[in-house]
Structure formats: C-alpha cells, structure tokens
Design an enzyme around this catalytic site. Sequence first.
Site, PDB file in Angstrom:
ATOM      1  CG  HIS A 162      -1.707  -1.233   1.420  1.00  0.00           C
ATOM      2  ND1 HIS A 162      -2.949  -1.467   0.877  1.00  0.00           N
ATOM      3  CD2 HIS A 162      -1.374  -2.362   2.100  1.00  0.00           C
ATOM      4  CE1 HIS A 162      -3.360  -2.682   1.230  1.00  0.00           C
ATOM      5  NE2 HIS A 162      -2.423  -3.251   1.965  1.00  0.00           N
ATOM      6  CB  SER A 289      13.337  21.670 -15.973  1.00  0.00           C
ATOM      7  OG  SER A 289      12.586  22.861 -16.141  1.00  0.00           O
TER       8      SER A 289
END
Length: 469
Positions: A162, A289
């Site tokens: 999980h 970027s």
Amino acid sequence: MAGMAKKPQVTWGGRFSAGPAGLMLRFSESVSFDRRLAPFDIQGSKAHSAMLAKVGLITRRERDAIHRGLDAIGREIAAGRFRWRTELEDVHMNIEQALTARVPAAARLHTARSRNDQVATDMRLYLKAACAEIGDRIVAAQRALVRVAERNAAVLIPGYTHLQRAQPVFLAHHLLAYVEMLQRDAERFAAVADHANWCPLGSGAIAGTTLPIDREFTARALGFVDARGRPRVTRNSMDAVSDRDTYVEFASACALAGVHFSRLAEDLILWASQEFKFVELPDAFCTGSSLMPQKKNPDSLELLRGKSARLQGNLHTLLVLAKGLPLTYNRDLQEDKPPVFDSHDQTVLCLEVLAGTVAGIRVHRDRCAAAVADPALLATDLADYLVRRGVPFREAHHAVGAVVKLAERQGRPLDRLAHVDVRAVHPRFGRDWVTSFDLRRAMARRTGPGMPGPAAVARQLRGWRQRLG
Ligand code: ARG
C-alpha cells in the site's frame, strides 16, 4: 483528386479494365511497412521454389535462376538500393515483380501459392526471429539488474505494501523480483515462438492446391520442425490463412512485459525522488528542465511507463481487428502488421533502455539505512517473538498493536520503550523482547526458500549469475 492509374496491375490485373485510383493505391498499400518482411519473403520463396523443383513443377535450372535472382534482390534490399514501388501494393508483389523482370522463370514461382499463405508464412518466420531477439534482450536486462543487486548485496530497504513501509528486505531481493518477472516474460516469448513454428505454406488462398506439392519439404527447408526435426505443417488450410492468434499472443507477451517495465520504472522513479532518495539515476538517461535549473527528470523511466500503454494498445488493436471477421482472409488483416511491428520495436527499445538505466544506478546507502532503521518495520517480528513463546498469533498481533500504540502515545520509537511498560501489555514479553529489533538478526531468521534472508538471497544471486552466464 485521385486519378486513375493507366495500366491494370500485372499480378491480378487480368479481369480488370482499369487500375485502382491513386487514392486507393495510397490507402491499400502496405509496402511502406511490410517491406521489413523482405528477408523472410525471400527465404519463403526460395524454399517454395526448391519444393516446386523437387516435385517436378519447375526444372532445377529454373529453381537455380530463381534463387540467384532472389539472392541478388536480397542484397539490393539490404544495401538500400532496391526501388520499392507503392503501386505494387506490398512486399510480396514488389519482390515477385522485380524478380520476373530479371528471371523469366519467376513467372512460375507463384505456382501453388497465394499471398495469403505467403504472408502467413513470412509472419511466422518473422515472429520466431522477433521472439529470439527479445529473448536475448531480456537476458541483458536481467544481467543489469543482477549486477546492481550484487554490487549492493548488503543494502537493506523497507519493503512496501500500500506504499506504506511494511518489512525490511534486501534491495537485491526487490530487484530479483523483477528478474523473476522478466524470466516469465522470456518463457512466454519462447512459447509464442513455438506456436509460430507451424508452416502454413501450401494452404493456398483458402483451399490448398490441386498440384502435387510437398508441404513437409517446404516446412523442413524453412525450419518449421519440432524438437526431433520432424516437419510441422498446419492442419487446416482455412485456419492457416486467417489465424492471427500468434500475433495476438506476441503482442500480449509484449504488453505484459511492458507492465513489468512500467512497474520497475515506477519503483525507480519513487526511489529517485527527494522524498526517498534511495538511488541516483544516471545522467545519460535523464533530462533537465528548460525552466528550473535544479531539475533532473527520470524521463527514460517515465517513457517506459508510457510505452507500456502503447504496447497494451497494440494488443487491443489486434484483438478488435480479428474479432468480427468471417473466415477466411479479409483485407482487414493487412492492418495486423503495424501493431505487431511496433510492439516488437518498442519492446526491444524498452529492454535496452531499461538495461542502460538500471546499469547506471548508484545507491545512496545512507538513505536506505536510515529508512530501514525504523523499528516499526519489525513489529511483525515482535509478534513472532511472542509466538515462539507459545502465544497464539492473533493474541500476539493484538499485543504488539498495543505496544505500537504505547510507543505512539509516549512519542518514542518502538525499541525505546521501558521493559516494565511492555511487560504490562503482555506477560510473555521477556527481558530479551528488544532483540527482535536487531535488523541483521531479524533478516538472518528468514531462512526459507523465496524469503529475503541473506543466505537465501545470496543463493538466488548465485543461481541467476549461473543461469544468465
Ligand atoms: N498485403 C497483404 C496482407 O498483408 C497480403 C495478402 C493479400 N491477400 C489478398 N487476398 N489480397 O494482408
């Protein structure tokens, strides 16, 4: 406006008085993509003409002329010197026409053959080669994973369920899980190659031929044989020219491999984030970027995740393509090739990028050690401690739950609680309860096969190293 071609097409033009419209040619051509079948088409034509000579439908001299012509065309294609003609529709007619222009005997090549069994044969030869290629790439990717696992054999990290910290595992154990997945992928591709290993040639357009051909001879010449060298020929001519199961199985094996690439990519993306920082990705497989100077983006991994969607799309295209077709061949089936080729190419590319990215990973051991030092990861071990002292597991689980709550309330790590407080939760906690949190000892207790104990993982690493060579 699409004009009308002046001359009807030579191979099937007999009954036509006008050729297809230019627009129709553009719409129906497949040579722009099926030309990659050329080596298999030539191989098939050589085997077919050898068979025709064997049964006496052409002379040996004609066979040899055909073979020489096909070899020359093959060389031209390989050298990029062959002139592909869109108006000749597909790879089969391009090669046959070029051959006929040089070798008169080529007019006999298409005896007892249809493009339907021809393309089915080409594709089966192609799929066998594609599966073998992917099999090799899988081994290379597995080796890259095993190498990183070996280099970091002592590194422990939290295992997650999980996406919550669950129990400690060796990083190697986590990576070897993907080696297992890739192994199943390899087995699937081997099974697809085996299913492809039946020769359709001799099925004709749909109903075989009245001519005395020798299908076993052709099958043997093309390597469609079983493990004992016995020829494998398809058993039903109608099935053979319309069956696309193997294509679907191939695309399915690619799609499932893609799911594995994608899950590994996702793990690595998480691990490379500032929040985890378990690993540093290689610059060579990342990008920056244009705006934010500090960024290093895990593009290769994100694309692996993205390509996996594309691989599933290709599988879906093939399933939908085949589902409503009446027997036997329908032209729709020409659309089977782009998704198959794309799945092949993208799977090979993904495996290369995966191997390259994995090979360049550096592990931040300090960050892994800090994350795995969380004693809560060994709460289950504490329950096992009580079980070893005779407490039923349900009761032990409940007691450890109460200890966890106590730790939360006191604002301390689990292993820093006072013995008296723990003892008050359950009388079976002895003075040595806290040794359950000794990480190395805890790992050493996991001795069973398939478990992440140090000896078991070392055994697995040795086994993979041997298997992968
Ligand atoms: N280019 C065709 C294909 O890939 C070859 C088979 C053509 N057969 C036919 N009956 N038109 O499907």
